[in-house]
Every structure is written in structure tokens, then in C-alpha cells.
Design a protein around this motif. Structure first.
Motif, short mmCIF file in Angstrom:
data_model
loop_
_atom_site.label_atom_id
_atom_site.label_comp_id
_atom_site.label_asym_id
_atom_site.label_seq_id
_atom_site.Cartn_x
_atom_site.Cartn_y
_atom_site.Cartn_z
N LEU A 22 -34.33 147.78 65.07
CA LEU A 22 -33.28 147.78 64.06
C LEU A 22 -33.83 147.47 62.67
N ALA A 23 -34.80 146.58 62.59
CA ALA A 23 -35.38 146.24 61.28
C ALA A 23 -36.05 147.46 60.66
N ARG A 24 -36.77 148.22 61.46
CA ARG A 24 -37.43 149.42 60.92
C ARG A 24 -36.40 150.45 60.48
N ILE A 25 -35.38 150.66 61.31
CA ILE A 25 -34.35 151.66 60.98
C ILE A 25 -33.63 151.28 59.69
N LEU A 26 -33.19 150.03 59.58
CA LEU A 26 -32.46 149.61 58.38
C LEU A 26 -33.38 149.58 57.16
N GLY A 27 -34.60 149.11 57.34
CA GLY A 27 -35.54 149.08 56.23
C GLY A 27 -35.83 150.47 55.69
N VAL A 146 -33.95 137.34 63.69
CA VAL A 146 -35.05 138.26 63.95
C VAL A 146 -35.06 139.39 62.92
N LEU A 147 -33.88 139.94 62.65
CA LEU A 147 -33.78 141.03 61.68
C LEU A 147 -34.15 140.55 60.28
N ARG A 148 -33.61 139.41 59.88
CA ARG A 148 -33.89 138.88 58.54
C ARG A 148 -35.38 138.62 58.35
N ALA A 149 -36.00 138.01 59.35
CA ALA A 149 -37.43 137.70 59.24
C ALA A 149 -38.26 138.97 59.08
N GLU A 158 -36.91 136.92 50.21
CA GLU A 158 -35.98 136.26 51.12
C GLU A 158 -34.58 136.84 50.94
N ILE A 159 -33.98 137.23 52.05
CA ILE A 159 -32.61 137.75 52.03
C ILE A 159 -31.79 136.97 53.05
N GLY A 160 -30.50 137.25 53.10
CA GLY A 160 -29.62 136.70 54.13
C GLY A 160 -29.05 137.83 54.96
N GLY A 181 -22.24 136.04 63.29
CA GLY A 181 -23.64 135.63 63.34
C GLY A 181 -24.18 135.50 61.93
N LEU A 182 -25.06 134.51 61.72
CA LEU A 182 -25.59 134.25 60.38
C LEU A 182 -27.08 133.96 60.44
N SER A 183 -27.76 134.32 59.37
CA SER A 183 -29.13 133.86 59.17
C SER A 183 -29.29 133.53 57.69
N LYS A 184 -29.41 132.25 57.41
CA LYS A 184 -29.62 131.66 56.09
C LYS A 184 -28.38 131.65 55.20
N VAL A 185 -27.37 132.43 55.52
CA VAL A 185 -26.16 132.46 54.68
C VAL A 185 -25.24 131.31 55.09
N PRO A 186 -24.80 130.47 54.14
CA PRO A 186 -23.92 129.35 54.48
C PRO A 186 -22.60 129.84 55.08
N ALA A 187 -22.11 129.12 56.08
CA ALA A 187 -20.82 129.47 56.66
C ALA A 187 -19.69 129.15 55.68
N THR A 188 -19.75 127.99 55.06
CA THR A 188 -18.74 127.57 54.10
C THR A 188 -19.42 126.95 52.88
N ILE A 189 -18.65 126.82 51.82
CA ILE A 189 -19.09 126.10 50.62
C ILE A 189 -18.21 124.87 50.49
#
Length: 257
Positions: A22-27, A146-149, A158-160, A181-189
Motif C-alpha cells: 500500500l505504501a508503494r501504491i500510494l506513494g 506501518v504506512l506512515r513510516a 514526517e506526515i500523519g 485508526g491513527l498514526s501521530k495525529v492527535p485524537a482530540t485537542i
């Protein structure tokens, strides 16, 4: 503070198959569309592409309904095999009902991941297979990470990443995208302790940032458009170790349980 953001549906994403990178396809799709990610961008991606890449599609011909599934199927006029998949994905059935004007009833379930949704988010549409059911990835946060990394390594920034699914809401019509599902993006502020524009202290204000991002992505995605990924740019946010579970209300705070 963000005064403007941009949302761009990423074109040119092919149909994802079980085992695809998926990372290759999206990239590759981002580069081809001249949307090379920048630091601070957030990729908002529909659950379906994760589920397809991870093989989360169940042929209903392989499903043997339990007695419990058969009972719900008769009550709700549903395919007992699909009901069985729903039960396997659920920790409990909150409520089931069928209105007289409905051909098929609905099961409101607590998913194994903790959220409440119709039919435990089991889907039969928009993934290109007949007589099959799609379930959510086993660990949406891990899938996002996994995708973000991989993308962060490829582009050197660095992205989220936010994984979305479409939910209905109690007491409101229609559906919106929410974050599962989240990676690095805050759930709430958390705004508690800050003040408003008139200097009054904020006691309970806590915007659901991940769900706001997810819902906004729906503005540029069409169900028939094959654009499951959206690039969000311009948002002011700070990375943190987040989880889709962070947006769930604690059970002891649930007034409707």
C-alpha cells in the motif's frame, strides 16, 4: 493556528489486492499527481484499501452460521452468514431492530475495537466482490503506523495518517467519515484550561480533531470515484503517540449504556 487548509483527493490509485504494498501504491500515486508530501501533511485513507491489502474479505460461502446468527437472521430478515460475520466482529450486540418499512433490519454492535456501529462495520459494498463481506483490519493503528513510516522514509519528511470508515450518528440522518485508526495525529485537542475570545475559561472544550479530519475528507471523495486517499495540507497540529481508541468515550461515562 490554521486559517486555511487544502483537501485533495489523490487520483490514479488502482484497485488494491490482497498482499499489495500500500505504501508503494500510494506513494507512486502521490508523485504521479504532483502531490509529493510535505512535512506536516496528513494522509486520510479509507478503511477499504487497508482491508483489501490485508486480506480482510470473507467469502460468505465459507461461513457457517451459529444458532445465534440464525435467530438474528430470522428476526431481521438478514443473510445468516453475514450475521455470523457481524457477531464474530462484535463484543456485544447493543440493539437489533427492523422497522416495518425496511426489507432488512440492523444490528447495532460494539465492535471488538470498542466503537459502536451498525453491523460491526461489516460491509458488502464498493469493494468489487460478490457474495463476500469485508471486515476492518485487525489493528488499524498498526496499519496506519506501518504506512506512515514507509511514506515518511520514502519522502524524507514526517506526515500523519488517519484511517476512516463511514458511520451513522444517533439522532441525526446520513453518514460521515470518522477516524478508526491513527498514526501521530492527535485524537482530540484539549482546550481545558485555555480561555475563549472573551477571556472566559474553557472547562470542557475538546475538539475531536481526528474525526473532524476524517469528516472533511468526505467532501472530496465520491463513492464511485475510486479515490480512497485524501491529502490534507496546511493544518496546524503537533504529532503525538495516538490511537483510534483515544476517541472512544470511557464506559463509565456512557449515559446510554
Amino acid at each position: 493556528m490554521s486559517l486555511s487548509v487544502s483537501l485533495t483527493a489523490v487520483p490514479g490509485i488502482p484497485d488494491v489486492q490482497n498482499g499489495d504494498d500500500l505504501a508503494r501504491i500510494l506513494g507512486d500515486a502521490l508523485v504521479a499527481a504532483d502531490l509529493t508530501p510535505q512535512a506536516g501533511d496528513i494522509l486520510v485513507i479509507a478503511q477499504k484499501v487497508f482491508s483489501k491489502a490485508e486480506g480482510c474479505i470473507i467469502p460468505l460461502s465459507t461461513v457457517q452460521p451459529s444458532l445465534e446468527a440464525l435467530k438474528y437472521a430470522e428476526k431481521l430478515n438478514k443473510d445468516a452468514r453475514k450475521v455470523e460475520v457481524v457477531l464474530r466482529e462484535s463484543s456485544r450486540v447493543v440493539r437489533s431492530f427492523k422497522r416495518p418499512d425496511q426489507n432488512e433490519g440492523t444490528m447495532i454492535c460494539e465492535h471488538r475495537l470498542g466503537f459502536i456501529s451498525a453491523n460491526a462495520a461489516v460491509d458488502e459494498s464498493n469493494f468489487g466482490e460478490e457474495d463476500a463481506a469485508m471486515v476492518l483490519p485487525k489493528d488499524p493503528d498498526a496499519s496506519c503506523t506501518v504506512l506512515r513510516a514507509a511514506l515518511s522514509a520514502r519522502f524524507g519528511i514526517e506526515i500523519g495518517v488517519v484511517m476512516t470508515d463511514t458511520f451513522g450518528r444517533p439522532w441525526r440522518l446520513g453518514q460521515v467519515n470518522v477516524a478508526i485508526g491513527l498514526s501521530k495525529v492527535p485524537a482530540t485537542i484539549r482546550e481545558q484550561g485555555n480561555v475563549d475570545a472573551w477571556g472566559r475559561p474553557l472547562a470542557v472544550t475538546e475538539p475531536a480533531l481526528c474525526d473532524e479530519i476524517a469528516a472533511a475528507s468526505g467532501l472530496v471523495v465520491r463513492k464511485d470515484g475510486k479515490t480512497p486517499a485524501v491529502l490534507l495540507r496546511g493544518l496546524d497540529w503537533q504529532p503525538e503517540n495516538s490511537s483510534g481508541a483515544d476517541i472512544l468515550r470511557k464506559k463509565q461515562e456512557d449515559m446510554f449504556r
